[in-house]
Design a protein around this motif. Structure first.
Motif, PDB file in Angstrom:
ATOM      1  N   ASN A  28       0.815  -1.218   0.000  1.00 48.01           N
ATOM      2  CA  ASN A  28       0.000   0.000   0.000  1.00 48.01           C
ATOM      3  C   ASN A  28       0.847   1.266   0.000  1.00 48.01           C
ATOM      4  N   TYR A  29       2.181   1.122  -0.054  1.00 52.68           N
ATOM      5  CA  TYR A  29       3.056   2.287  -0.101  1.00 52.68           C
ATOM      6  C   TYR A  29       3.079   2.858  -1.510  1.00 52.68           C
ATOM      7  N   ASN A  30       3.157   4.164  -1.620  1.00 50.41           N
ATOM      8  CA  ASN A  30       3.415   4.777  -2.917  1.00 50.41           C
ATOM      9  C   ASN A  30       4.870   4.562  -3.311  1.00 50.41           C
ATOM     10  N   ASN A  31       5.153   4.565  -4.599  1.00 53.04           N
ATOM     11  CA  ASN A  31       6.541   4.519  -5.045  1.00 53.04           C
ATOM     12  C   ASN A  31       7.294   5.722  -4.475  1.00 53.04           C
ATOM     13  N   GLY A  32       8.513   5.484  -4.052  1.00 46.17           N
ATOM     14  CA  GLY A  32       9.297   6.594  -3.515  1.00 46.17           C
ATOM     15  C   GLY A  32      10.292   6.137  -2.475  1.00 46.17           C
ATOM     16  N   VAL A  33      10.872   7.114  -1.781  1.00 46.24           N
ATOM     17  CA  VAL A  33      11.917   6.878  -0.787  1.00 46.24           C
ATOM     18  C   VAL A  33      11.304   6.902   0.603  1.00 46.24           C
ATOM     19  N   TYR A  34      11.756   5.978   1.464  1.00 50.29           N
ATOM     20  CA  TYR A  34      11.281   5.885   2.837  1.00 50.29           C
ATOM     21  C   TYR A  34      12.473   5.765   3.782  1.00 50.29           C
ATOM     22  N   PHE A  35      12.237   6.136   5.034  1.00 48.55           N
ATOM     23  CA  PHE A  35      13.261   6.045   6.065  1.00 48.55           C
ATOM     24  C   PHE A  35      12.729   5.164   7.187  1.00 48.55           C
ATOM     25  N   ALA A  36      13.529   4.178   7.583  1.00 51.54           N
ATOM     26  CA  ALA A  36      13.152   3.297   8.687  1.00 51.54           C
ATOM     27  C   ALA A  36      14.091   3.548   9.860  1.00 51.54           C
ATOM     28  N   ARG A  37      13.496   3.815  11.007  1.00 56.12           N
ATOM     29  CA  ARG A  37      14.260   4.041  12.230  1.00 56.12           C
ATOM     30  C   ARG A  37      14.183   2.771  13.077  1.00 56.12           C
ATOM     31  N   ILE A  38      15.350   2.179  13.373  1.00 55.91           N
ATOM     32  CA  ILE A  38      15.422   0.908  14.072  1.00 55.91           C
ATOM     33  C   ILE A  38      15.807   1.146  15.530  1.00 55.91           C
ATOM     34  N   ASN A  39      14.942   0.681  16.438  1.00 53.02           N
ATOM     35  CA  ASN A  39      15.212   0.789  17.880  1.00 53.02           C
ATOM     36  C   ASN A  39      15.513   2.226  18.312  1.00 53.02           C
ATOM     37  N   GLY A  40      15.080   3.195  17.491  1.00 57.95           N
ATOM     38  CA  GLY A  40      15.273   4.586  17.848  1.00 57.95           C
ATOM     39  C   GLY A  40      16.681   5.112  17.693  1.00 57.95           C
ATOM     40  N   VAL A  41      17.597   4.293  17.116  1.00 59.77           N
ATOM     41  CA  VAL A  41      19.005   4.717  17.062  1.00 59.77           C
ATOM     42  C   VAL A  41      19.631   4.620  15.677  1.00 59.77           C
ATOM     43  N   LYS A  42      19.103   3.760  14.813  1.00 58.96           N
ATOM     44  CA  LYS A  42      19.681   3.580  13.486  1.00 58.96           C
ATOM     45  C   LYS A  42      18.629   3.864  12.425  1.00 58.96           C
ATOM     46  N   THR A  43      19.040   4.571  11.370  1.00 59.57           N
ATOM     47  CA  THR A  43      18.117   4.918  10.279  1.00 59.57           C
ATOM     48  C   THR A  43      18.661   4.399   8.965  1.00 59.57           C
ATOM     49  N   VAL A  44      17.764   3.869   8.131  1.00 55.62           N
ATOM     50  CA  VAL A  44      18.143   3.399   6.803  1.00 55.62           C
ATOM     51  C   VAL A  44      17.134   3.919   5.799  1.00 55.62           C
ATOM     52  N   ARG A  45      17.620   4.282   4.624  1.00 57.95           N
ATOM     53  CA  ARG A  45      16.740   4.634   3.508  1.00 57.95           C
ATOM     54  C   ARG A  45      16.462   3.388   2.683  1.00 57.95           C
ATOM     55  N   PHE A  46      15.231   3.249   2.266  1.00 58.00           N
ATOM     56  CA  PHE A  46      14.915   2.201   1.288  1.00 58.00           C
ATOM     57  C   PHE A  46      13.919   2.764   0.288  1.00 58.00           C
ATOM     58  N   VAL A  47      13.832   2.118  -0.852  1.00 59.08           N
ATOM     59  CA  VAL A  47      13.008   2.591  -1.961  1.00 59.08           C
ATOM     60  C   VAL A  47      11.922   1.564  -2.252  1.00 59.08           C
ATOM     61  N   VAL A  48      10.726   2.068  -2.519  1.00 59.42           N
ATOM     62  CA  VAL A  48       9.629   1.211  -2.994  1.00 59.42           C
ATOM     63  C   VAL A  48       9.377   1.557  -4.446  1.00 59.42           C
ATOM     64  N   THR A  49       9.406   0.552  -5.294  1.00 62.67           N
ATOM     65  CA  THR A  49       9.170   0.772  -6.715  1.00 62.67           C
ATOM     66  C   THR A  49       8.490  -0.437  -7.302  1.00 62.67           C
ATOM     67  N   ARG A  50       7.602  -0.203  -8.270  1.00 61.10           N
ATOM     68  CA  ARG A  50       6.888  -1.316  -8.907  1.00 61.10           C
ATOM     69  C   ARG A  50       6.942  -1.143 -10.418  1.00 61.10           C
TER      70      ARG A  50
END
Length: 251
Positions: free
Chosen positions: A229-251
């Motif tokens: 249900n995510y739109n295509n684009g860039v997202y940021f995930a914050r893990i345990n409140g201390v680490k952040t990663v960018r990931f991309v959703v594309t179809r």
């Protein structure tokens, strides 16, 4: 002969005109970017960020030359997470054309096309030549009416620093950062799901490129989140409140 000379003079004069926004104060707008995200200008400014807007269109030669340099400066200035928020607006390209443009240049910040009221915004801001890059401060004053020439990323960075905007590293550098902490995120780009794998994962919080909360998952161990249900684009995930990663959703 006189008419010819006048015509030549007019052409020379028109090439000498400087593309710029004639306004000194920002006009609010709410628009939708090519991935379906809602952008409200004054919400961003009221949050304390300056806003850089790159007015462009996809078949514009100078825009094609300038865009990679603007993108490079985006990474130097903190990826929309700190002092300045980047976006770009085209009056004439639909969402499909904008998505192709975004993929071509690796653009992570919002791109607003004519489907998202780009033409209306360009008209409101009096943009009649492209590219025109402006900077709006949080007090809604337009302090740069036309950032030009853009010879390299430093051209943009230096202009922003002159307005008191500081450079910042982007939070999260992808899978490599996680590997150093025994974490992995895959697949990236994601299609229907994304998995966060590693030791002692307790929480994953996902934000879109506008900083809006998308998901908050409590867990112990690996986490798989549906992105169907995510739109295509860039997202940021914050893990345990201390680490952040960018990931991309594309179809």
């Amino acid at each position: 002969m006189k008419k010819i000379l006048l015509l030549v003079a007019a052409v020379v004069f028109s090439f000498g005109l400087k593309a710029q926004c004639p306004l000194n104060q920002a006009v609010d707008f709410t628009a939708t970017d090519c991935h379906g995200n809602t952008i409200h200008l004054f919400d961003i400014l009221d949050g304390g960020q300056s806003v850089l807007i790159d007015f462009f269109y996809t078949t514009c030669g100078p825009c094609q030359q300038a865009t990679p340099k603007v993108v490079e400066s985006y990474y130097s200035m903190g990826c929309n997470q700190n002092d300045v928020f980047y976006m770009e607006i085209t009056p004439s390209d639909n969402d499909a054309a904008c998505q192709t443009w975004v993929s071509r240049y690796g653009i992570e910040y919002p791109t607003i096309g004519k489907d998202g009221t780009g033409n209306s915004i360009c008209n409101t801001y009096g943009i009649n030549a492209y590219p025109t890059v402006i900077l709006i401060k949080p007090d809604r004053s337009i302090v740069i009416n036309d950032l030009w020439p853009i010879n390299n990323a430093s051209s943009v960075v230096t202009a922003l620093e002159a307005q008191g905007i500081q450079q910042h590293p982007c939070s999260g550098t992808g899978v490599e950062e996680f590997e150093s902490e025994n974490f992995m995120v895959y697949p990236n780009p994601a299609r229907d799901y994304v998995t966060f794998s590693g030791e002692n994962i307790q929480e994953v919080v996902v934000y879109n490129s506008l900083g809006q909360l998308i998901d908050n998952v409590k867990a112990e161990g690996d986490v798989t989140i549906s992105t169907s249900n995510y739109n295509n684009g860039v997202y940021f995930a914050r893990i345990n409140g201390v680490k952040t990663v960018r990931f991309v959703v594309t179809r």
